[in-house]
Design an enzyme around this catalytic site. Structure first.
Site: not given
Ligand code: ATR
Length: 273
Positions: A16, A66, A102, A130, A152, A154-155, A215
């Site tokens: 957009k 990015k 952002d 990210g 999801r 925690a670490a 978001m």
């Molecule tokens: P983005 O750039 O969109 O943030 P990313 O860096 O791959 O993409 O991060 C995806 C995020 O969505 C992570 O925090 C991921 O959790 P994990 O660290 O446990 O992988 C989270 N995520 C993806 N699918 C998910 C789901 N089904 N439920 C909860 N969290 C999810």
């Protein structure tokens, strides 16, 4: 002479940004054109350099470039540095400056457009990838009473807290960690909606007066928003306002004039349900 700008990504045809910036230019009487550059996945740097060589003044950057945009720049704002990513580049006499709007777009939308104060309130940010990393500094700058990052894995949230040590403090843990707290604003920065899932956050995290913010933009009532509604959140929003507000910040950075965002947000809003 007409100044040239563009959004670069892959895929990018759905963007957009040309519509938004063309309208901003009309509204503020700025002489510019705004196009689309779809770069090959392994051809980001070449595509940026070709655009610059052609007299381009700046670019918006979208997925998956990015991180590469940030690496390519020789100047960067603190928020771009902390996020390690850039969604806006400015070209000036051989230099490339990187910004990341952002987070400020998100904060402006939540506070100014939706009327939910962050300062002094409790904010839950879901996700530690990210997207979450890109909005943390502007959220911290608003000094919420409590900022918690729940993920999801925690670490990954704990690693993010470590990354921001010395910049600002926030709580971090797994998705179930903050079940005892009702938050005023809950932001979904996970990519769960893209696979039709909701992050498994406890319903008790949604306060009766709370705003649930997705978001992702234009996907209607996502699983996260449906969960929020079922858990009692009074206000639901998606990222359309964030999209337009980050564009307005970029426009200001490039052109020195801040466009009005209200009409464009209305035009691009897709009903949630
Ligand atoms: P983005 O750039 O969109 O943030 P990313 O860096 O791959 O993409 O991060 C995806 C995020 O969505 C992570 O925090 C991921 O959790 P994990 O660290 O446990 O992988 C989270 N995520 C993806 N699918 C998910 C789901 N089904 N439920 C909860 N969290 C999810």
């Amino acid at each position: 002479m007409t100044d040239r700008y563009a959004v670069i990504g892959h895929p990018v045809k759905h963007s957009k940004s040309p519509q938004i910036h063309t309208e901003f230019a009309r509204q503020t009487a700025q002489d510019l054109s705004y196009g689309i550059v779809e770069a090959p996945l392994d051809g980001f740097v070449e595509a940026v350099n070709a655009f610059r060589a052609d007299g381009g003044k700046g670019m918006n950057v979208t997925a998956p470039f990015k991180l590469e945009a940030f690496s390519l720049a020789n100047e960067a704002s603190e928020r771009a540095r902390l996020s390690g990513a850039s969604n806006a580049l400015k070209f000036d006499d051989g230099s490339i400056a990187a910004e990341n709007f952002d987070g400020v777009g998100l904060v402006n939308d939540i506070q100014r457009n939706l009327g939910y104060p962050i300062r002094g309130h409790r904010v839950l940010l879901l996700g530690a990838g990210g997207a979450a990393r890109g909005v943390l500094l502007p959220l911290l700058a608003e000094e919420p009473r409590l900022l918690a990052v729940a993920n999801r894995t925690a670490a990954n949230a704990l690693a993010l807290r470590h990354h921001f040590a010395g910049v600002g403090a926030f709580a971090a843990g797994g998705l179930g960690e903050f079940a005892d707290t009702a938050f005023d604003v809950i932001i979904n920065a996970t990519s769960a909606s893209l696979t039709g899932e909701a992050p498994a956050v406890p319903g008790s995290c949604f306060g009766a007066e709370s705003l649930a913010y997705e978001m992702v933009y234009g996907k209607g009532l996502t699983p996260f928003l449906a969960l929020a509604r079922a858990s009692g959140a009074v206000r639901l929003a998606d990222g359309v306002g964030m999209l337009v507000e980050q564009a307005a910040e970029g426009f200001l950075w490039w052109r020195g004039v801040r466009p009005d965002t209200r009409g464009m947000i209305e035009r691009l809003t897709v009903p949630l349900a």
